[in-house]
Design a protein around this motif. Structure first.
Motif, PDB file in Angstrom:
ATOM      1  N   ALA A 396      -2.875  -4.822   5.570  1.00 43.80           N
ATOM      2  CA  ALA A 396      -2.347  -3.593   4.970  1.00 43.80           C
ATOM      3  C   ALA A 396      -1.047  -3.248   5.702  1.00 43.80           C
ATOM      4  CB  ALA A 396      -3.371  -2.476   5.106  1.00 43.80           C
ATOM      5  N   THR A 397      -0.348  -2.209   5.229  1.00 37.19           N
ATOM      6  CA  THR A 397       0.912  -1.844   5.881  1.00 37.19           C
ATOM      7  C   THR A 397       0.686  -1.495   7.358  1.00 37.19           C
ATOM      8  OG1 THR A 397       2.640  -0.165   6.031  1.00 37.19           O
ATOM      9  CG2 THR A 397       0.650   0.483   4.894  1.00 37.19           C
ATOM     10  N   SER A 398       1.624  -1.929   8.196  1.00 37.59           N
ATOM     11  CA  SER A 398       1.480  -1.668   9.629  1.00 37.59           C
ATOM     12  C   SER A 398       1.709  -0.193   9.964  1.00 37.59           C
ATOM     13  CB  SER A 398       2.442  -2.561  10.415  1.00 37.59           C
ATOM     14  OG  SER A 398       3.758  -2.420   9.909  1.00 37.59           O
ATOM     15  N   TRP A 399       2.159   0.613   8.992  1.00 34.83           N
ATOM     16  CA  TRP A 399       2.296   2.050   9.225  1.00 34.83           C
ATOM     17  C   TRP A 399       0.943   2.725   9.393  1.00 34.83           C
ATOM     18  CZ3 TRP A 399       6.540   4.143  10.886  1.00 34.83           C
ATOM     19  CH2 TRP A 399       7.783   3.596  10.541  1.00 34.83           C
ATOM     20  N   LEU A 400      -0.128   1.999   9.080  1.00 29.84           N
ATOM     21  CA  LEU A 400      -1.469   2.569   9.288  1.00 29.84           C
ATOM     22  C   LEU A 400      -1.822   2.703  10.770  1.00 29.84           C
ATOM     23  CD1 LEU A 400      -3.686   0.938   6.509  1.00 29.84           C
ATOM     24  CD2 LEU A 400      -3.401   3.378   6.938  1.00 29.84           C
ATOM     25  N   SER A 401      -0.993   2.099  11.626  1.00 32.32           N
ATOM     26  CA  SER A 401      -1.284   2.130  13.064  1.00 32.32           C
ATOM     27  C   SER A 401      -0.897   3.487  13.650  1.00 32.32           C
ATOM     28  CB  SER A 401      -0.513   1.003  13.754  1.00 32.32           C
ATOM     29  OG  SER A 401       0.876   1.106  13.424  1.00 32.32           O
ATOM     30  N   VAL A 402      -1.581   4.520  13.217  1.00 30.62           N
ATOM     31  CA  VAL A 402      -1.307   5.864  13.725  1.00 30.62           C
ATOM     32  C   VAL A 402      -2.642   6.621  13.798  1.00 30.62           C
ATOM     33  CG1 VAL A 402      -0.809   6.817  11.412  1.00 30.62           C
ATOM     34  CG2 VAL A 402       0.209   7.885  13.426  1.00 30.62           C
ATOM     35  N   ALA A 403      -2.746   7.539  14.757  1.00 33.71           N
ATOM     36  CA  ALA A 403      -4.013   8.245  14.978  1.00 33.71           C
ATOM     37  C   ALA A 403      -4.465   8.977  13.718  1.00 33.71           C
ATOM     38  CB  ALA A 403      -3.856   9.235  16.128  1.00 33.71           C
ATOM     39  N   ARG A 439      -0.044   1.934   1.178  1.00 32.43           N
ATOM     40  CA  ARG A 439       1.154   1.323   0.590  1.00 32.43           C
ATOM     41  C   ARG A 439       1.942   2.380  -0.187  1.00 32.43           C
ATOM     42  NH1 ARG A 439       1.230  -0.804  -4.230  1.00 32.43           N
ATOM     43  NH2 ARG A 439      -0.985  -1.303  -4.303  1.00 32.43           N
ATOM     44  N   LEU A 440       1.215   3.211  -0.931  1.00 32.56           N
ATOM     45  CA  LEU A 440       1.883   4.229  -1.741  1.00 32.56           C
ATOM     46  C   LEU A 440       2.454   5.356  -0.876  1.00 32.56           C
ATOM     47  CD1 LEU A 440      -0.790   4.331  -4.573  1.00 32.56           C
ATOM     48  CD2 LEU A 440       1.538   3.414  -4.753  1.00 32.56           C
ATOM     49  N   ALA A 441       1.818   5.628   0.261  1.00 34.88           N
ATOM     50  CA  ALA A 441       2.297   6.708   1.141  1.00 34.88           C
ATOM     51  C   ALA A 441       3.615   6.307   1.806  1.00 34.88           C
ATOM     52  CB  ALA A 441       1.240   7.046   2.183  1.00 34.88           C
ATOM     53  N   GLY A 442       3.850   5.015   1.932  1.00 35.20           N
ATOM     54  CA  GLY A 442       5.150   4.540   2.411  1.00 35.20           C
ATOM     55  C   GLY A 442       5.315   4.617   3.913  1.00 35.20           C
ATOM     56  N   SER A 443       6.581   4.584   4.336  1.00 34.54           N
ATOM     57  CA  SER A 443       6.890   4.513   5.763  1.00 34.54           C
ATOM     58  C   SER A 443       6.508   5.808   6.468  1.00 34.54           C
ATOM     59  CB  SER A 443       8.391   4.266   5.955  1.00 34.54           C
ATOM     60  OG  SER A 443       8.755   3.088   5.309  1.00 34.54           O
ATOM     61  N   ALA A 444       6.220   5.673   7.761  1.00 32.80           N
ATOM     62  CA  ALA A 444       5.923   6.819   8.635  1.00 32.80           C
ATOM     63  C   ALA A 444       4.809   7.692   8.075  1.00 32.80           C
ATOM     64  CB  ALA A 444       7.191   7.648   8.879  1.00 32.80           C
ATOM     65  N   LEU A 445       3.829   7.055   7.450  1.00 30.99           N
ATOM     66  CA  LEU A 445       2.726   7.825   6.868  1.00 30.99           C
ATOM     67  C   LEU A 445       1.928   8.525   7.965  1.00 30.99           C
ATOM     68  CD1 LEU A 445      -0.274   6.337   7.321  1.00 30.99           C
ATOM     69  CD2 LEU A 445       0.680   4.740   5.709  1.00 30.99           C
ATOM     70  N   LEU A 446       1.254   9.595   7.579  1.00 30.77           N
ATOM     71  CA  LEU A 446       0.333  10.319   8.457  1.00 30.77           C
ATOM     72  C   LEU A 446      -0.992  10.446   7.713  1.00 30.77           C
ATOM     73  CD1 LEU A 446       2.705  13.142   9.728  1.00 30.77           C
ATOM     74  CD2 LEU A 446       1.866  11.152  11.002  1.00 30.77           C
ATOM     75  N   ASP A 448      -2.468  12.900   6.645  1.00 28.41           N
ATOM     76  CA  ASP A 448      -2.306  13.843   5.524  1.00 28.41           C
ATOM     77  C   ASP A 448      -1.651  13.198   4.306  1.00 28.41           C
ATOM     78  OD1 ASP A 448      -3.412  16.266   5.936  1.00 28.41           O
ATOM     79  OD2 ASP A 448      -1.728  17.053   7.115  1.00 28.41           O
ATOM     80  N   THR A 449      -0.578  12.434   4.555  1.00 32.09           N
ATOM     81  CA  THR A 449       0.124  11.826   3.415  1.00 32.09           C
ATOM     82  C   THR A 449      -0.716  10.690   2.827  1.00 32.09           C
ATOM     83  OG1 THR A 449       1.403  10.366   4.878  1.00 32.09           O
ATOM     84  CG2 THR A 449       2.413  12.456   4.264  1.00 32.09           C
ATOM     85  N   LEU A 450      -1.540  10.073   3.684  1.00 29.58           N
ATOM     86  CA  LEU A 450      -2.460   9.029   3.214  1.00 29.58           C
ATOM     87  C   LEU A 450      -3.480   9.646   2.251  1.00 29.58           C
ATOM     88  CD1 LEU A 450      -3.354   6.078   3.624  1.00 29.58           C
ATOM     89  CD2 LEU A 450      -4.602   6.813   5.662  1.00 29.58           C
ATOM     90  N   ILE A 451      -4.050  10.769   2.640  1.00 30.80           N
ATOM     91  CA  ILE A 451      -5.028  11.448   1.774  1.00 30.80           C
ATOM     92  C   ILE A 451      -4.343  11.899   0.478  1.00 30.80           C
ATOM     93  CG2 ILE A 451      -6.498  13.499   1.556  1.00 30.80           C
ATOM     94  CD1 ILE A 451      -7.021  13.245   4.605  1.00 30.80           C
ATOM     95  N   ALA A 452      -3.101  12.380   0.621  1.00 26.99           N
ATOM     96  CA  ALA A 452      -2.381  12.855  -0.572  1.00 26.99           C
ATOM     97  C   ALA A 452      -2.101  11.718  -1.547  1.00 26.99           C
ATOM     98  CB  ALA A 452      -1.069  13.521  -0.139  1.00 26.99           C
ATOM     99  N   ALA A 453      -2.044  10.475  -1.040  1.00 26.40           N
ATOM    100  CA  ALA A 453      -1.742   9.328  -1.909  1.00 26.40           C
ATOM    101  C   ALA A 453      -2.993   8.763  -2.587  1.00 26.40           C
ATOM    102  CB  ALA A 453      -1.049   8.232  -1.094  1.00 26.40           C
ATOM    103  N   LEU A 454      -4.170   9.289  -2.251  1.00 23.35           N
ATOM    104  CA  LEU A 454      -5.400   8.704  -2.817  1.00 23.35           C
ATOM    105  C   LEU A 454      -5.496   8.815  -4.340  1.00 23.35           C
ATOM    106  CD1 LEU A 454      -7.914   9.578   0.029  1.00 23.35           C
ATOM    107  CD2 LEU A 454      -7.434   7.285  -0.863  1.00 23.35           C
ATOM    108  N   PRO A 455      -5.113   9.949  -4.951  1.00 21.74           N
ATOM    109  CA  PRO A 455      -5.174   9.977  -6.425  1.00 21.74           C
ATOM    110  C   PRO A 455      -4.320   8.874  -7.061  1.00 21.74           C
ATOM    111  CG  PRO A 455      -4.964  12.201  -5.563  1.00 21.74           C
ATOM    112  CD  PRO A 455      -4.773  11.271  -4.397  1.00 21.74           C
ATOM    113  N   ALA A 456      -3.138   8.613  -6.488  1.00 20.25           N
ATOM    114  CA  ALA A 456      -2.288   7.545  -7.036  1.00 20.25           C
ATOM    115  C   ALA A 456      -2.941   6.173  -6.810  1.00 20.25           C
ATOM    116  CB  ALA A 456      -0.900   7.599  -6.390  1.00 20.25           C
ATOM    117  N   ALA A 457      -3.652   6.022  -5.688  1.00 18.69           N
ATOM    118  CA  ALA A 457      -4.366   4.763  -5.447  1.00 18.69           C
ATOM    119  C   ALA A 457      -5.442   4.561  -6.522  1.00 18.69           C
ATOM    120  CB  ALA A 457      -4.988   4.762  -4.048  1.00 18.69           C
TER     121      ALA A 457
END
Ligand SMILES: NC(=O)C1=CN([C@@H]2O[C@H](COP(=O)(O)OP(=O)(O)OC[C@H]3O[C@@H](n4cnc5c(N)ncnc54)[C@H](O)[C@@H]3O)[C@@H](O)[C@H]2O)[C@@H](O)CC1
Ligand SMILES: [K+]
Length: 462
Positions: A396-403, A439-446, A448-457
């Motif tokens: 998956a995108t390496s931007w997932l490497s965040v707390a 992937r949809l949340a894009g760069s520098a995801l957090l 919060d933005t990951l959860i916000a991208a779930l409907p699009a997923a």
């Protein structure tokens, strides 16, 4: 049947090839088939530019001679570097059919690395390693045939230092474990498979499938979609993240069981602050998640005991994985999923007396010892099931490497479990939603933005 998702050890690959050979196909015919398929990829990438093929002594080198011949027949400028002469019958035959004279050194547009494949048993000698690095530096585009030379096929570990990076790796006949494991995966670039007709191998792993995720049934209501109880702990932020993710994972109803009502709870999340045991006695509960933000003190241990005693399908994450013991699972019947990262896996292996080397063996050992589905997280997440199931995932995108993204994953897997999926399917579905939203949340995801991208997923799931 063509198997594009089978993932094999080197021994399983050899056994699969032996089946074809016993049925009358020669090694040379397999090599011709594999080499021609690989040559197609090199041809596309080279687009008329100079190609250097580095050929080793084994059948990986043999593939290289086939590639060199096919490309030369098409008029491409090809040179071969062969530090060791071909040593197998099939490689010698391929070399004769190529019919050229190797050069000592070369530079060009594309390097095709056919030094070693699945037969590598030890680190490259300093001379071979230096030659590989020199050639890699002299070619801007590098293609590994079957595997980058210097990689252990079964573990994905580098057997020496100074491995070059590749833009493309062309797997031959089947995926090897190393194709989907780190650190090897980080240097392979794009991965493509050339199929040579091998059959299903018993005990093989497979790549995660695109799950069948659909909208709720026309007659759905919140309980039919699943009631998930999230057992919160001393650090409410983590369980809140997990609960918010779970609300978008398909479950119809998510309840957060917290000692106190945390700050920042959205209006649409139900929080129960009474005794967890009472809340977990609700028979409508379809699954429970515990561990995110639990911490490890006496209260945490008590809350975990309560969650385990309720005997609902259960996902354990984070601190719960440090508190879990074999004794705590006594008497449980309901399905269990564990989501350890490397540190939690080490703690679980100690607790469950799993003595095993490497991520796969540890995950499989733990899955058997705890009778659980184990999602061994990381840049190369794998899923192991209690019956020996083994599922690899594409990076998956390496931007997932965040707390916090682990809390989101735990919430999604628990949500799928509450929604009625079996634990292994829940794990695959949760990982797919997580990776797709990332992937949809894009760069520098957090988180919060990951959860916000779930409907699009979800939109991409159909
Ligand atoms: N067996 C088959 O039917 C087919 C095999 N294919 C190719 O064959 C490859 C496997 O072939 P091999 O089993 O010959 O293995 P390799 O081509 O990877 O080479 C193994 C040879 O290198 C030697 N060796 C191992 N480590 C070494 C080191 N560090 N330094 C020097 N020598 C070392 C081994 O003793 C052996 O002679 C696959 O990766 C694939 O590319 C394909 O051609 C498809 C068909
Ligand atoms: K190679």
């Amino acid at each position: 049947m063509i198997l594009f998702d089978q993932v094999l050890t080197a021994a399983q690959m050899r056994a699969a090839e032996d089946v074809l050979i016993a049925a009358g196909t020669s090694v040379s015919a397999l090599m011709e088939h594999a080499g021609r398929g690989a040559a197609e990829w090199v041809w596309r990438v080279a687009a008329g530019r100079t190609v250097t093929v580095l050929c080793g002594p084994g059948n990986n080198g043999g593939d290289g001679y086939v590639i060199a011949r096919v490309l030369a027949e098409r008029g491409l400028p090809v040179q071969v570097v062969a530090p060791l002469p071909p040593a197998t019958e099939a490689a010698q035959q391929a070399c004769r059919r190529w019919g050229g004279v190797p050069v000592a050194d070369a530079a060009g547009a594309v390097l095709v690395d056919c030094l070693f494949g699945t037969g590598l048993t030890r680190a490259l000698s300093p001379e071979l390693s230096q030659m590989l690095q020199r050639l890699a530096a002299a070619h801007p585009f590098r293609i590994a045939i079957d595997l980058p030379s210097g990689i252990d096929s079964d573990t994905g570990q580098a057997l020496g230092d100074g491995m070059p990076d590749y833009q493309l790796t062309v797997a031959l006949g089947g995926w090897k474990r190393a194709h989907w494991l780190m650190p090897a995966g980080a240097s392979m670039g794009e991965r493509r498979l050339v199929e040579i007709g091998i059959d299903a191998v018993s005990g093989a792993g497979r790549l995660a499938r695109r799950p069948e995720l659909t909208a709720p049934r026309p007659d759905a209501h919140k309980y039919s979609r699943g009631l998930l109880a999230v057992v919160g702990g001393a650090m409410p932020g983590a369980s809140l993240l997990a609960a918010r993710a779970a609300m978008r994972g398909g479950a119809g109803y998510v309840r957060l069981l917290a000692a106190e009502r945390p700050e920042g709870v959205p209006d649409d999340l139900v929080v129960l602050t009474g005794p967890a045991a009472d809340a977990l006695a609700d028979e409508r509960i379809a699954a429970v998640l515990a561990g995110s933000g639990l911490e490890r003190g006496t209260d945490a241990a008590e809350r975990l005991r309560t969650a385990l005693a309720s005997d609902h399908p259960l996902v354990l994450d984070a601190d719960a994985l440090h508190l879990l013991t074999p004794a705590a699972l006594q008497g449980r019947d309901a399905p269990l999923a564990l989501t350890p990262h490397a540190g939690e896996m080490a703690a679980l292996c100690r607790a469950f007396a799993v003595v095993a080397e490497g991520k796969i063996a540890q995950a499989q050992g733990l899955a058997a010892a705890a009778n659980a589905v184990v999602i061994a997280k990381g840049a190369d997440t794998i899923i192991a099931g209690p019956a020996g199931e083994l599922v690899f995932t594409k990076p998956a995108t390496s931007w997932l490497s965040v707390a916090g993204t682990g809390d989101v994953l735990a919430g999604l897997v628990a949500s799928r479990l509450a929604n009625g999926s079996a634990p292994l399917a829940a794990a695959e579905e949760g990982l797919w939603l997580h990776a797709t939203a990332a992937r949809l949340a894009g760069s520098a995801l957090l988180p919060d933005t990951l959860i916000a991208a779930l409907p699009a997923a979800w939109e991409q799931a159909a």
